[in-house]
Design a protein around this motif. Structure first.
Motif: not given
Length: 329
Positions: A95, A97-98, A314
């Protein structure tokens, strides 16, 4: 020649270790090294260079490599008030990008104090140096902004994210004599010391980074701290990989269990409301229950391992509130 021979005989530490990276680039005495690296990054992206920076979290002895909650990033402010965050990521924590947007938003929002207007917010720049391939292209340097899809006009330039992917960089594809960002990244990637002289030919500040790495590699205390951080990073990567595998396996087993339960419930309901409709409803209900239960089981295991709540969120797919409820249980 003698200098190169000594470097070869000495076991150099890995500058991609985030603890070591911060000591090389994030200390007050090496602020000029960080400035040179940033300017090469911005220059390659067609951005104006910086004349000065202020370190907001310079390296100190408090940056313990054994602190599991610490994020050993580098924060700096330009003379115009813009904030730059540089982070070395040795392993893929998933994850990406998040996670990047989450930390960027915290950095952006933390500028405001009570009574200030939104107009006082300054541009925030994130630079992620990744020791793994992430984006589906062959470019080692990608830059992201907020743009309109069709016309490309910017909404606002306050967000700027650089992704520097070390595995996509090959020495044979770079003209070392020209200097530039690639030479800095090759150093971080672990270029052979035999090529250091060529790498620094047009990058004088890179020589200071190399000298710092040599000094730290010979310092006993620095090596002990480095090895402690390496152990933690490897352990964390193993836990994340295990959690990811558990999530995939848990989803599969939960789905199968849910389908079985759904079929049984659906058959019973189908006696009265029609077998086909009952089976479909039962399958969906059982599937959802199975998935949710497996998510909770995954989150409970990660809570027991002491991972951060944002990391657990996540991996498991649960909200922060749901994870806190599980934690309170």
């Amino acid at each position: 020649m003698k200098e190169n021979t000594e470097m070869m005989s000495m076991e150099l530490l890995d500058p991609r270790n985030d603890f070591l990276f911060k000591r090389i680039f994030g200390s007050e005495e090496n602020r000029d090294v960080l400035l040179a690296f940033l300017n090469r990054t911005f220059d390659e992206a067609g951005k104006p260079t910086l004349s000065e920076i202020i370190l907001l979290n310079p390296y100190t002895d408090k940056d313990s490599p054994r602190d599991k909650q610490s994020i050993l990033d580098i924060k700096a402010r330009t003379t115009e008030g813009e904030i730059i965050n540089v982070e070395m990521q040795l392993f893929n924590k998933y994850d990406t990008e998040k996670r990047t947007l989450f930390y960027w938003s915290k950095q952006y929002g933390s500028q405001l104090v009570e009574g200030q207007s939104y107009s006082s917010l300054k541009r925030c720049i994130t630079i992620n140096i990744l020791n793994f391939s992430f984006l589906p292209n062959d470019r080692y340097h990608n830059v992201f902004h907020l743009r309109e899809d069709q016309t490309g006009i910017p909404l606002i330039d306050d967000i700027e994210i650089h992704m520097l992917e070390l595995p996509k960089l090959e020495e044979r594809e770079v003209s070392l004599e020209e200097g530039g960002l690639a030479n800095w990244l090759l150093f971080l990637k672990g270029a052979n010391p035999d090529k250091w002289e060529v790498l620094t030919m047009n990058e004088p500040k890179l020589k200071k980074a190399m000298t710092t790495l040599e000094f730290l590699s010979q310092d006993r205390e620095a090596r002990m701290q480095y090895e402690a951080r390496q152990k933690y990073l490897h352990d964390e990567a193993s836990l994340m990989e295990a959690a990811k595998n558990a999530e995939i396996y848990g989803f599969k087993t939960g789905l199968e269990s849910g389908i079985r339960q759904g079929i049984e419930q659906g058959i019973e309901q189908g006696i009265e409301k029609g077998k086909q409709q009952g089976i479909e409803q039962g399958i969906e209900q059982g599937r959802q229950q199975g998935i949710e239960e497996e998510k909770k089981q995954t989150a409970r295991k990660l809570l027991a391992l002491g991972l951060e709540l944002s990391t657990i969120a996540g991996v498991s797919g649960l909200s922060m509130d749901e994870i806190r409820r599980l934690q309170n249980e």
